[in-house]
Design a protein around this motif. Structure first.
Motif, short mmCIF file in Angstrom:
data_model
loop_
_atom_site.label_atom_id
_atom_site.label_comp_id
_atom_site.label_asym_id
_atom_site.label_seq_id
_atom_site.Cartn_x
_atom_site.Cartn_y
_atom_site.Cartn_z
N SER A 128 0.80 -1.22 0.00
CA SER A 128 0.00 0.00 0.00
C SER A 128 0.84 1.27 0.00
O SER A 128 0.44 2.29 -0.58
N ARG A 129 2.00 1.21 0.67
CA ARG A 129 2.87 2.38 0.78
C ARG A 129 4.33 1.94 0.72
O ARG A 129 4.67 0.84 1.17
N PRO A 130 5.23 2.81 0.21
CA PRO A 130 6.65 2.46 0.24
C PRO A 130 7.15 2.45 1.68
O PRO A 130 6.67 3.19 2.54
N GLY A 131 8.13 1.61 1.93
CA GLY A 131 8.69 1.52 3.27
C GLY A 131 9.69 0.38 3.33
O GLY A 131 10.17 -0.11 2.31
N ALA A 132 9.97 -0.07 4.55
CA ALA A 132 10.96 -1.13 4.71
C ALA A 132 10.70 -1.90 6.00
O ALA A 132 10.16 -1.36 6.97
N TYR A 133 11.13 -3.14 5.97
CA TYR A 133 11.05 -4.05 7.11
C TYR A 133 12.46 -4.45 7.47
O TYR A 133 13.27 -4.75 6.58
N LEU A 134 12.77 -4.45 8.76
CA LEU A 134 14.11 -4.76 9.23
C LEU A 134 14.06 -5.83 10.30
O LEU A 134 13.06 -5.96 11.03
N PHE A 135 15.14 -6.58 10.42
CA PHE A 135 15.33 -7.51 11.53
C PHE A 135 16.34 -6.92 12.50
O PHE A 135 17.33 -6.29 12.08
N LEU A 136 16.10 -7.15 13.78
CA LEU A 136 16.99 -6.69 14.84
C LEU A 136 17.48 -7.89 15.63
O LEU A 136 16.69 -8.61 16.24
#
Length: 386
Positions: free
Chosen positions: A341-349
């Motif tokens: 739906s929107r640009p963005g990002a997913y990260l692992f910590l």
């Protein structure tokens, strides 16, 4: 810039929040205690625009910054899993058969920590939308929140999320441009034969033998119908049939999972499953049907936003502790709907050594909560500087 000092000072408080959440797990959309806890904390922080009841128990809270500007979305999932906890920790689940075995209690805590800091400092332009989501574990809560219009309703222009990662170096970030997690589908196969006495198989149409044949044949989809360098997993994970050693049952059931990144590969797997089930059923003289359910799509980071998120993470933990081109993995995540739906990002910590996700002995590492909260806060301040 390292972990923000004011957020580091919140660590004891954040630990208390997280452990309360851990003791009180709830499933899918049915999160009344969790949602109430989150909303109460947001009000304590002085946040006045809190929208509750989205996707049943989801929350979107808005913090206004200094002056006009865009809206950035930060998401945390809140639901637990139907697992009996065996961690032995003092703050273990108080509800039998339910536990936070994936760290969503920690994700919620990280976003609450960032919320308290951002509400106090407001050192950014525009607005931040804090998205507390139900039902990541199988319910597709992100899809429901998107379908209920949160992106347009709150004018969210970009969106970010974090997941803890056991057995990766504590406090290190991992992300990548483009696909980072797979799409997940489920197949269900029902086999109907003719039951009878185990000593007289000639009078039966044995669904057990058919199930074994179907399960074996399914393995050829990856090995013989798919290009070896493209990612694909097809796993049979359940076979249910039979009641006694001397009875050939009348039916059997097979279930499994499919992980892909390409819709064309999904189409191929669905077609071949139906062909295999039909062909094997005919060869064993039973009837069988296959139902193929498409689940969460692949989680695909916007390349520019992923690069930006990696730079912000490097500001928090140092460039040497951020991997910006991490390999894809075959797990799945419904944050994919928000990224569609929107640009963005997913990260692992990285969470350090310990039991893996979805394990009954798992417990979130409280030491990384200030790191995640600092990332969220710095993301807002860097994306929308005053």
């Amino acid at each position: 810039m390292p972990v923000l000092n004011s957020i580091a000072a919140l660590e004891p408080e954040m630990r208390e929040w997280r452990r309360w959440l851990h003791r009180n797990p709830e499933l899918q959309f049915d999160l009344p205690k969790t949602a109430r806890f989150v909303a109460d904390k947001l009000r304590e922080f002085g946040i006045t625009e809190i929208h509750e009841g989205i996707a049943e128990t989801g929350i979107v809270a808005i913090i206004e910054g200094q002056g006009d500007g865009p809206t950035i979305g930060l998401r945390a999932d809140m639901d637990a899993l139907p697992i009996e906890e065996a961690s032995g920790v003092e703050h273990a689940s108080e509800t039998r058969g339910k536990m936070h075995a994936c760290g969503h209690d920690g994700h919620t805590t990280m976003l609450l920590g960032a919320a308290k800091y951002l509400a106090q400092t407001r050192n950014f332009r525009g607005r931040v939308a804090l998205i507390f989501q139900p039902a990541e574990e199988g319910g597709g809560g992100a899809r429901v929140m998107v379908e209920e219009g949160i992106m347009d309703r709150f004018d969210i222009g970009q969106v970010y999320g974090i997941h803890n990662a056991p057995n990766f170096a504590e406090g290190e970030f991992f992300t990548a441009p483009g696909p980072i997690m797979a799409a997940v589908d489920t197949f269900h196969i029902d086999i109907v034969g003719k039951g009878g006495h185990g000593a007289m198989p000639h009078d039966t149409k044995d669904p057990v033998v058919a199930a074994l044949g179907i399960g074996q044949a399914i393995q050829t989809i990856v090995s013989r119908n798919h290009y070896a360098l493209d990612e694909l997993v097809v796993s049979v994970t359940q076979i249910h049939t039979g009641t006694a050693d001397n009875i050939i049952p009348a039916s059997a059931y097979i279930e499994g999972t499919v992980r892909t990144f390409d819709p064309a590969v999904q189409d191929m797997v669905e077609r071949r499953l139906n062909q295999i089930v039909a062909g094997q059923a005919a060869s064993y003289d039973v009837s069988a049907s296959c139902r193929y359910e498409r689940g969460y799509p692949a989680t695909v980071n916007d390349a520019e936003k992923a690069e930006f998120a990696a730079r912000v993470a490097a500001d928090v933990v140092g460039a040497g502790r951020v991997t910006a081109d991490s390999p894809k993995e075959m797990g799945a995540e419904d944050f994919s709907y928000m990224l569609e739906s929107r640009p963005g990002a997913y990260l692992f910590l990285g969470a350090g050594a310990g039991p893996v996700l979805h394990h009954p002995e798992y417990d979130f590492n409280d030491a990384i909560a200030p790191v995640g909260a600092s990332f969220f806060a710095r993301m807002v301040e860097t994306a929308q500087p005053v």
